[in-house]
Design a protein around this motif. Structure first.
Motif, PDB file in Angstrom:
ATOM      1  N   SER A   1       0.688  -1.204   0.029  1.00 21.42           N
ATOM      2  CA  SER A   1      -0.015   0.076   0.192  1.00 21.42           C
ATOM      3  C   SER A   1       0.734   1.062  -0.118  1.00 21.42           C
ATOM      4  CB  SER A   1      -1.006   0.189   1.343  1.00 21.42           C
ATOM      5  OG  SER A   1      -0.012   0.085   2.401  1.00 21.42           O
ATOM      6  N   GLN A   2       0.339   2.268  -0.427  1.00 16.36           N
ATOM      7  CA  GLN A   2       1.150   3.643  -0.535  1.00 16.36           C
ATOM      8  C   GLN A   2       0.999   4.636   0.736  1.00 16.36           C
ATOM      9  OE1 GLN A   2       1.983   3.526  -4.064  1.00 16.36           O
ATOM     10  NE2 GLN A   2       3.757   4.413  -3.239  1.00 16.36           N
ATOM     11  N   LEU A  43      18.233   3.158  -6.530  1.00 14.55           N
ATOM     12  CA  LEU A  43      17.972   4.555  -5.837  1.00 14.55           C
ATOM     13  C   LEU A  43      19.259   4.976  -4.818  1.00 14.55           C
ATOM     14  CD1 LEU A  43      15.222   3.307  -6.155  1.00 14.55           C
ATOM     15  CD2 LEU A  43      14.524   4.464  -4.157  1.00 14.55           C
ATOM     16  N   PHE A  88      11.817  10.349  -4.185  1.00 10.54           N
ATOM     17  CA  PHE A  88      10.924   9.510  -3.346  1.00 10.54           C
ATOM     18  C   PHE A  88      11.084   9.966  -1.869  1.00 10.54           C
ATOM     19  CE2 PHE A  88       9.057   6.975  -6.735  1.00 10.54           C
ATOM     20  CZ  PHE A  88      10.041   6.984  -7.760  1.00 10.54           C
ATOM     21  N   LEU A  99      10.325  -0.135   4.396  1.00 10.97           N
ATOM     22  CA  LEU A  99      10.300   1.248   3.981  1.00 10.97           C
ATOM     23  C   LEU A  99       9.084   1.190   2.980  1.00 10.97           C
ATOM     24  CD1 LEU A  99      13.771   2.589   2.995  1.00 10.97           C
ATOM     25  CD2 LEU A  99      12.311   3.223   4.981  1.00 10.97           C
ATOM     26  N   PHE A 101       7.140   3.519   0.289  1.00 12.20           N
ATOM     27  CA  PHE A 101       7.728   4.472  -0.542  1.00 12.20           C
ATOM     28  C   PHE A 101       6.354   5.493  -1.098  1.00 12.20           C
ATOM     29  CE2 PHE A 101      11.978   4.178  -1.536  1.00 12.20           C
ATOM     30  CZ  PHE A 101      12.354   3.207  -1.004  1.00 12.20           C
ATOM     31  N   GLY A 102       6.713   6.754  -1.400  1.00 11.64           N
ATOM     32  CA  GLY A 102       5.626   7.829  -1.806  1.00 11.64           C
ATOM     33  C   GLY A 102       5.730   7.609  -3.384  1.00 11.64           C
TER      34      GLY A 102
ATOM     35  N   PHE B  34      15.656  -6.886   1.078  1.00 12.20           N
ATOM     36  CA  PHE B  34      14.086  -6.640   0.293  1.00 12.20           C
ATOM     37  C   PHE B  34      13.976  -6.654  -0.994  1.00 12.20           C
ATOM     38  CE2 PHE B  34      12.590  -5.036   4.675  1.00 12.20           C
ATOM     39  CZ  PHE B  34      14.002  -4.395   5.096  1.00 12.20           C
ATOM     40  N   TYR B  36      11.915  -5.363  -4.182  1.00 11.99           N
ATOM     41  CA  TYR B  36      10.652  -4.271  -4.682  1.00 11.99           C
ATOM     42  C   TYR B  36      10.622  -4.689  -6.286  1.00 11.99           C
ATOM     43  CZ  TYR B  36      12.180  -1.638  -0.394  1.00 11.99           C
ATOM     44  OH  TYR B  36      12.322  -1.223   0.660  1.00 11.99           O
ATOM     45  N   GLN B  38       8.892  -1.972  -9.635  1.00  9.47           N
ATOM     46  CA  GLN B  38       8.649  -0.847  -9.909  1.00  9.47           C
ATOM     47  C   GLN B  38       8.115  -0.854 -11.325  1.00  9.47           C
ATOM     48  OE1 GLN B  38      11.895   2.043 -10.215  1.00  9.47           O
ATOM     49  NE2 GLN B  38      10.490   3.554  -9.633  1.00  9.47           N
ATOM     50  N   LEU B  44       8.111   2.070  -6.052  1.00  3.51           N
ATOM     51  CA  LEU B  44       8.481   1.085  -5.581  1.00  3.51           C
ATOM     52  C   LEU B  44       7.436   0.326  -4.697  1.00  3.51           C
ATOM     53  CD1 LEU B  44      11.125   2.624  -6.200  1.00  3.51           C
ATOM     54  CD2 LEU B  44      12.428   1.039  -4.783  1.00  3.51           C
ATOM     55  N   MET B  45       7.102  -0.693  -5.188  1.00  2.00           N
ATOM     56  CA  MET B  45       6.493  -1.650  -4.081  1.00  2.00           C
ATOM     57  C   MET B  45       7.155  -2.610  -3.520  1.00  2.00           C
ATOM     58  SD  MET B  45       3.530   0.052  -4.408  1.00  2.00           S
ATOM     59  CE  MET B  45       2.267  -0.879  -3.639  1.00  2.00           C
ATOM     60  N   LEU B  46       7.128  -2.764  -2.245  1.00  2.70           N
ATOM     61  CA  LEU B  46       7.667  -3.974  -1.646  1.00  2.70           C
ATOM     62  C   LEU B  46       7.081  -5.306  -1.739  1.00  2.70           C
ATOM     63  CD1 LEU B  46       9.894  -4.760   0.491  1.00  2.70           C
ATOM     64  CD2 LEU B  46       8.324  -4.200   2.447  1.00  2.70           C
ATOM     65  N   PHE B  91      10.421  -3.499 -13.179  1.00  6.71           N
ATOM     66  CA  PHE B  91      11.989  -3.227 -12.799  1.00  6.71           C
ATOM     67  C   PHE B  91      11.849  -3.784 -11.469  1.00  6.71           C
ATOM     68  CE2 PHE B  91      15.874  -1.448 -13.473  1.00  6.71           C
ATOM     69  CZ  PHE B  91      16.234  -0.523 -12.630  1.00  6.71           C
ATOM     70  N   ILE B  93      14.046  -4.243  -7.946  1.00  4.37           N
ATOM     71  CA  ILE B  93      15.075  -3.886  -7.337  1.00  4.37           C
ATOM     72  C   ILE B  93      15.270  -4.526  -5.803  1.00  4.37           C
ATOM     73  CG2 ILE B  93      16.018  -1.560  -6.392  1.00  4.37           C
ATOM     74  CD1 ILE B  93      14.303  -0.017  -8.219  1.00  4.37           C
TER      75      ILE B  93
END
Lengths: 111, 117
Positions: A1-2, A43, A88, A99, A101-102, B34, B36, B38, B44-46, B91, B93
């Motif tokens: 979720s964001q 990143l 971000f 974490l 992310f936005g 972790f 992710y 994208q 980025l989505m975990l 993508f 990561i």
């Protein structure tokens, strides 16, 4: 979720100008971090601000945090073309160092 | 220091095949990594948290049988996309934490672009 919403989604400025990006989040945090991502790359960690801090500086970067408003801002002063990237925010809510992310701000700095 | 590499940097595979992506911490030991994903112009989505020597913890909505994660050593985690389909194109990561002191900073790999045809 964001967790974080960032605005603006995109920002275009001239070299030498300042760039300000904002991040809002929903839940309590341990810390908030800002990252830069060049197109198609990984990143790069820019700065971390803890929940008990209100402002932090690193070179041309200035980050503020307002936990009462659940918001943070990233200011890049005297921008350069090399600052062109996506930025971000990411929040650490204390759940195993994960974490969230936005949505990101795409910054373009033109010569 | 604190460099994370990924291999391959890009891969094209046919639908139905499996693809393995490696994430390595080059100069430090990372008990936690972790993964992710994208999508273009998105955040980025975990997907999952990978701990050395134990099963990965997947985020809600991520199919663990689809995305197999193995964290075999303190410097290597792998993500295998099984029976890949075009919608898996993305993508990917990884990041690794240097578990010393808090907060633990995450160091990100350069990413792997997967295209499934």
């Amino acid at each position: 979720s964001q967790q974080g919403e960032e605005d603006p989604q995109a920002l275009s400025i001239q070299e030498g100008e300042n760039a300000t990006m904002n991040c809002s989040y929903k839940t309590s945090i341990n810390n908030l971090q800002w990252y830069r991502q060049n197109s198609g790359r990984g990143l790069v960690h820019l700065i971390l601000i803890r929940s008990n801090e209100r402002e932090k500086h690193s070179g041309r970067l200035r980050v503020t945090l307002d936990t009462s408003k659940k918001s943070s801002s990233l200011l890049i002063t005297a921008s350069r073309a090399a600052d062109t990237a996506s930025y971000f925010c990411a929040t650490d809510t204390g759940g195993g160092n994960k974490l969230t992310f936005g949505t990101g701000t795409q910054l373009k700095v033109e010569l | 220091g604190a460099v994370v590499s990924q291999h391959p940097s890009w891969v094209i595979c046919k639908s139905g095949t499996s693809v393995k992506i490696e994430c390595r911490s080059l100069d430090f030991q990372a008990t936690t990594m972790f993964w992710y994903r994208q999508f273009p112009k998105q955040s980025l989505m975990l997907m999952a948290t990978s701990n050395e020597g134990s099963k990965a913890t997947y985020e809600q909505g991520v199919e663990k049988d689809k995305f197999l994660i193995n964290h075999a050593s303190l410097t290597l985690s792998t993500l295998t996309v099984t029976s890949a389909h075009p919608e898996d194109s993305s993508f990917y990561i990884c990041s690794a934490t240097l578990d010393r002191g808090y907060p633990y900073e995450q160091y990100f790999g350069p990413g792997t672009r997967l295209t499934v045809t």
